[in-house]
Design a protein around this motif. Structure first.
Motif, PDB file in Angstrom:
ATOM      1  N   ARG A   1      -7.551 -25.919  10.785  1.00 33.00           N
ATOM      2  CA  ARG A   1      -8.874 -26.501  10.557  1.00 33.00           C
ATOM      3  C   ARG A   1      -9.472 -25.875   9.299  1.00 33.00           C
ATOM      4  O   ARG A   1      -9.634 -24.664   9.211  1.00 33.00           O
ATOM      5  N   LYS A   2      -9.829 -26.726   8.365  1.00 34.07           N
ATOM      6  CA  LYS A   2     -10.267 -26.263   7.057  1.00 34.07           C
ATOM      7  C   LYS A   2     -11.516 -25.371   7.127  1.00 34.07           C
ATOM      8  O   LYS A   2     -11.672 -24.441   6.342  1.00 34.07           O
ATOM      9  N   ARG A   3     -12.362 -25.629   8.111  1.00 37.74           N
ATOM     10  CA  ARG A   3     -13.633 -24.891   8.156  1.00 37.74           C
ATOM     11  C   ARG A   3     -13.436 -23.406   8.414  1.00 37.74           C
ATOM     12  O   ARG A   3     -14.323 -22.601   8.139  1.00 37.74           O
ATOM     13  N   PHE A   4     -12.275 -23.023   8.920  1.00 43.23           N
ATOM     14  CA  PHE A   4     -12.015 -21.614   9.162  1.00 43.23           C
ATOM     15  C   PHE A   4     -11.475 -20.910   7.920  1.00 43.23           C
ATOM     16  O   PHE A   4     -11.246 -19.698   7.942  1.00 43.23           O
ATOM     17  N   TYR A   5     -11.260 -21.662   6.857  1.00 46.48           N
ATOM     18  CA  TYR A   5     -10.676 -21.087   5.646  1.00 46.48           C
ATOM     19  C   TYR A   5     -11.557 -21.325   4.428  1.00 46.48           C
ATOM     20  O   TYR A   5     -11.086 -21.231   3.300  1.00 46.48           O
ATOM     21  N   ARG A   6     -12.815 -21.635   4.650  1.00 43.38           N
ATOM     22  CA  ARG A   6     -13.706 -21.925   3.543  1.00 43.38           C
ATOM     23  C   ARG A   6     -13.926 -20.666   2.701  1.00 43.38           C
ATOM     24  O   ARG A   6     -13.976 -19.553   3.203  1.00 43.38           O
ATOM     25  N   ALA A   7     -14.079 -20.885   1.397  1.00 40.14           N
ATOM     26  CA  ALA A   7     -14.323 -19.796   0.459  1.00 40.14           C
ATOM     27  C   ALA A   7     -15.210 -20.328  -0.650  1.00 40.14           C
ATOM     28  O   ALA A   7     -15.555 -21.509  -0.687  1.00 40.14           O
ATOM     29  N   ARG A   8     -15.593 -19.455  -1.559  1.00 35.43           N
ATOM     30  CA  ARG A   8     -16.376 -19.893  -2.709  1.00 35.43           C
ATOM     31  C   ARG A   8     -15.588 -20.944  -3.474  1.00 35.43           C
ATOM     32  O   ARG A   8     -14.359 -20.934  -3.491  1.00 35.43           O
ATOM     33  N   ALA A   9     -16.299 -21.854  -4.119  1.00 32.01           N
ATOM     34  CA  ALA A   9     -15.631 -22.951  -4.820  1.00 32.01           C
ATOM     35  C   ALA A   9     -14.680 -22.443  -5.890  1.00 32.01           C
ATOM     36  O   ALA A   9     -13.626 -23.023  -6.129  1.00 32.01           O
ATOM     37  N   HIS A  10     -15.045 -21.330  -6.536  1.00 29.09           N
ATOM     38  CA  HIS A  10     -14.199 -20.798  -7.597  1.00 29.09           C
ATOM     39  C   HIS A  10     -14.246 -19.278  -7.572  1.00 29.09           C
ATOM     40  O   HIS A  10     -15.145 -18.669  -6.984  1.00 29.09           O
ATOM     41  N   SER A  11     -13.278 -18.653  -8.213  1.00 28.15           N
ATOM     42  CA  SER A  11     -13.241 -17.203  -8.360  1.00 28.15           C
ATOM     43  C   SER A  11     -13.198 -16.865  -9.841  1.00 28.15           C
ATOM     44  O   SER A  11     -12.775 -17.680 -10.668  1.00 28.15           O
ATOM     45  N   ASN A  12     -13.609 -15.651 -10.155  1.00 26.63           N
ATOM     46  CA  ASN A  12     -13.586 -15.197 -11.543  1.00 26.63           C
ATOM     47  C   ASN A  12     -12.147 -14.873 -11.941  1.00 26.63           C
ATOM     48  O   ASN A  12     -11.573 -13.907 -11.442  1.00 26.63           O
ATOM     49  N   PRO A  13     -11.544 -15.645 -12.833  1.00 31.05           N
ATOM     50  CA  PRO A  13     -10.139 -15.411 -13.179  1.00 31.05           C
ATOM     51  C   PRO A  13      -9.918 -14.171 -14.026  1.00 31.05           C
ATOM     52  O   PRO A  13      -8.778 -13.755 -14.234  1.00 31.05           O
ATOM     53  N   LEU A  14     -11.011 -13.570 -14.531  1.00 28.90           N
ATOM     54  CA  LEU A  14     -10.871 -12.378 -15.368  1.00 28.90           C
ATOM     55  C   LEU A  14     -10.990 -11.091 -14.565  1.00 28.90           C
ATOM     56  O   LEU A  14     -10.756 -10.008 -15.095  1.00 28.90           O
ATOM     57  N   SER A  15     -11.363 -11.203 -13.291  1.00 31.15           N
ATOM     58  CA  SER A  15     -11.485 -10.005 -12.466  1.00 31.15           C
ATOM     59  C   SER A  15     -10.119  -9.616 -11.918  1.00 31.15           C
ATOM     60  O   SER A  15      -9.218 -10.439 -11.791  1.00 31.15           O
ATOM     61  N   ASP A  16      -9.978  -8.351 -11.583  1.00 37.08           N
ATOM     62  CA  ASP A  16      -8.719  -7.869 -11.024  1.00 37.08           C
ATOM     63  C   ASP A  16      -8.664  -8.159  -9.534  1.00 37.08           C
ATOM     64  O   ASP A  16      -9.633  -7.946  -8.812  1.00 37.08           O
ATOM     65  N   SER A  17      -7.546  -8.659  -9.071  1.00 39.04           N
ATOM     66  CA  SER A  17      -7.325  -8.912  -7.653  1.00 39.04           C
ATOM     67  C   SER A  17      -6.069  -8.172  -7.235  1.00 39.04           C
ATOM     68  O   SER A  17      -5.240  -7.796  -8.067  1.00 39.04           O
ATOM     69  N   HIS A  18      -5.934  -7.952  -5.948  1.00 40.97           N
ATOM     70  CA  HIS A  18      -4.800  -7.186  -5.452  1.00 40.97           C
ATOM     71  C   HIS A  18      -3.876  -8.110  -4.653  1.00 40.97           C
ATOM     72  O   HIS A  18      -4.167  -8.480  -3.533  1.00 40.97           O
ATOM     73  N   PHE A  19      -2.773  -8.474  -5.269  1.00 42.03           N
ATOM     74  CA  PHE A  19      -1.749  -9.269  -4.606  1.00 42.03           C
ATOM     75  C   PHE A  19      -0.436  -9.007  -5.346  1.00 42.03           C
ATOM     76  O   PHE A  19      -0.432  -8.632  -6.524  1.00 42.03           O
ATOM     77  N   PRO A  20       0.685  -9.169  -4.666  1.00 43.47           N
ATOM     78  CA  PRO A  20       1.969  -8.906  -5.315  1.00 43.47           C
ATOM     79  C   PRO A  20       2.283  -9.940  -6.385  1.00 43.47           C
ATOM     80  O   PRO A  20       1.979 -11.116  -6.228  1.00 43.47           O
ATOM     81  N   VAL A  21       2.878  -9.484  -7.467  1.00 41.43           N
ATOM     82  CA  VAL A  21       3.274 -10.360  -8.566  1.00 41.43           C
ATOM     83  C   VAL A  21       4.718 -10.026  -8.934  1.00 41.43           C
ATOM     84  O   VAL A  21       5.058  -8.861  -9.108  1.00 41.43           O
ATOM     85  N   PRO A  22       5.591 -11.030  -9.035  1.00 45.50           N
ATOM     86  CA  PRO A  22       6.974 -10.741  -9.425  1.00 45.50           C
ATOM     87  C   PRO A  22       7.031 -10.162 -10.837  1.00 45.50           C
ATOM     88  O   PRO A  22       6.248 -10.553 -11.711  1.00 45.50           O
ATOM     89  N   ILE A  23       7.943  -9.249 -11.069  1.00 39.55           N
ATOM     90  CA  ILE A  23       8.083  -8.640 -12.385  1.00 39.55           C
ATOM     91  C   ILE A  23       8.536  -9.668 -13.411  1.00 39.55           C
ATOM     92  O   ILE A  23       8.138  -9.645 -14.569  1.00 39.55           O
ATOM     93  N   SER A  24       9.370 -10.589 -12.966  1.00 38.38           N
ATOM     94  CA  SER A  24       9.893 -11.640 -13.845  1.00 38.38           C
ATOM     95  C   SER A  24      10.226 -12.855 -12.997  1.00 38.38           C
ATOM     96  O   SER A  24      10.290 -12.760 -11.761  1.00 38.38           O
ATOM     97  N   PRO A  25      10.460 -14.018 -13.606  1.00 40.64           N
ATOM     98  CA  PRO A  25      10.830 -15.199 -12.822  1.00 40.64           C
ATOM     99  C   PRO A  25      12.057 -14.982 -11.950  1.00 40.64           C
ATOM    100  O   PRO A  25      12.182 -15.611 -10.888  1.00 40.64           O
ATOM    101  N   ALA A  26      12.944 -14.101 -12.374  1.00 34.43           N
ATOM    102  CA  ALA A  26      14.147 -13.831 -11.584  1.00 34.43           C
ATOM    103  C   ALA A  26      13.828 -13.160 -10.258  1.00 34.43           C
ATOM    104  O   ALA A  26      14.646 -13.179  -9.328  1.00 34.43           O
ATOM    105  N   GLN A  27      12.627 -12.590 -10.157  1.00 28.08           N
ATOM    106  CA  GLN A  27      12.225 -11.890  -8.944  1.00 28.08           C
ATOM    107  C   GLN A  27      11.422 -12.765  -7.976  1.00 28.08           C
ATOM    108  O   GLN A  27      10.997 -12.288  -6.918  1.00 28.08           O
TER     109      GLN A  27
END
Length: 245
Positions: A18-44
């Motif tokens: 149900r979408k209403r349980f996952y609502r968030a702000r319409a947008h996020s600041n793309p210049l701010s730092d966030s904490h999530f895993p990122v592959p080192i390269s496409p091969a990863q």
């Protein structure tokens, strides 16, 4: 027990989140730092976890929906291009989680379908080169991005001359960028950026009419459907990646 029964976040009839349980702000600041895993390269990039039934290594992601929102375009594209692997890229954590759960439920309810789509939480303005090799992609979608109205915030716009260099790197020659917005000024901005870039050219009217993906720009997403309900106007720019002249 029926799927979804006892779990308030799932629809009891469909098993979909149900979408209403996952609502968030319409947008996020793309210049701010966030904490999530990122592959080192496409091969990863972990294809096995995203596409468990297509993870033999013979195929790579070819479509990317940048700022995929609640996943409407991905769902529509999955059926239209069942042999193409595609990914949604979304910065908001709750929205990303919704799309993940939606895909899991769709796979469970429709065996053999929707195995070619997935979603990652990431900042596409920073990490496109971490996910895609040179000339890997055939289509990139930018549907109803944050307009960032204030001039000082234009550097946050997901379509810009600098970022188009990165998108051109990831797109194969002949690959297509699709953009659409209901903000006229942003529409003019995106079209101008693409028009001025030496590695992109506009599709002809005939090509636009023949492209099935173009028809989804105004119908597949929540934002597009909202604009249609309100009889709003949209502004689209669809451009092809070309070779250096």
């Amino acid at each position: 027990m029926l799927e979804g029964e006892g779990n308030p976040t799932l629809n009891k009839k469909t098993g979909l989140p149900r979408k209403r349980f996952y609502r968030a702000r319409a947008h996020s600041n793309p210049l701010s730092d966030s904490h999530f895993p990122v592959p080192i390269s496409p091969a990863q990039v972990d294809y096995a976890s995203h596409y468990p039934k297509l993870s033999d290594g013979s195929k790579k992601i070819e479509f990317a929906d940048i700022g995929c929102g609640f996943g409407g375009l991905l769902i529509a594209l999955s059926s239209l291009f069942p042999d193409t692997i595609m990914v949604g890229m979304e910065l908001r954590d709750k929205v990303t989680e919704y799309v993940k759960e939606r895909i899991v439920a769709l796979r469970a309810n429709n065996p053999g379908q929707y195995e070619n789509i997935s979603v990652v939480r990431t900042n596409s303005m920073k990490y496109i080169p971490n996910y895609f090799e040179k000339a890997q992609l055939k289509k990139m979608f930018f549907l109803f991005p944050d307009p960032h109205f204030k001039e000082k915030n234009h550097r946050r716009r997901v379509i810009s001359p600098h970022l188009l260099d990165e998108y051109a790197y990831a797109l194969a020659v002949g690959g297509i960028i699709y953009t659409i917005t209901d903000v006229e000024e942003l529409g003019e901005w995106m079209k101008s950026c693409l028009e001025d870039h030496p590695l992109f050219e506009a599709l002809s009217n005939e090509e636009l009419e023949a492209d099935p993906a173009v028809k989804l720009l105004t119908t597949a997403t929540e934002e597009g459907q909202k604009v249609a309900r309100n009889d709003g106007q949209t502004f689209q720019a669809v451009y092809r990646r070309i070779a250096m002249r």
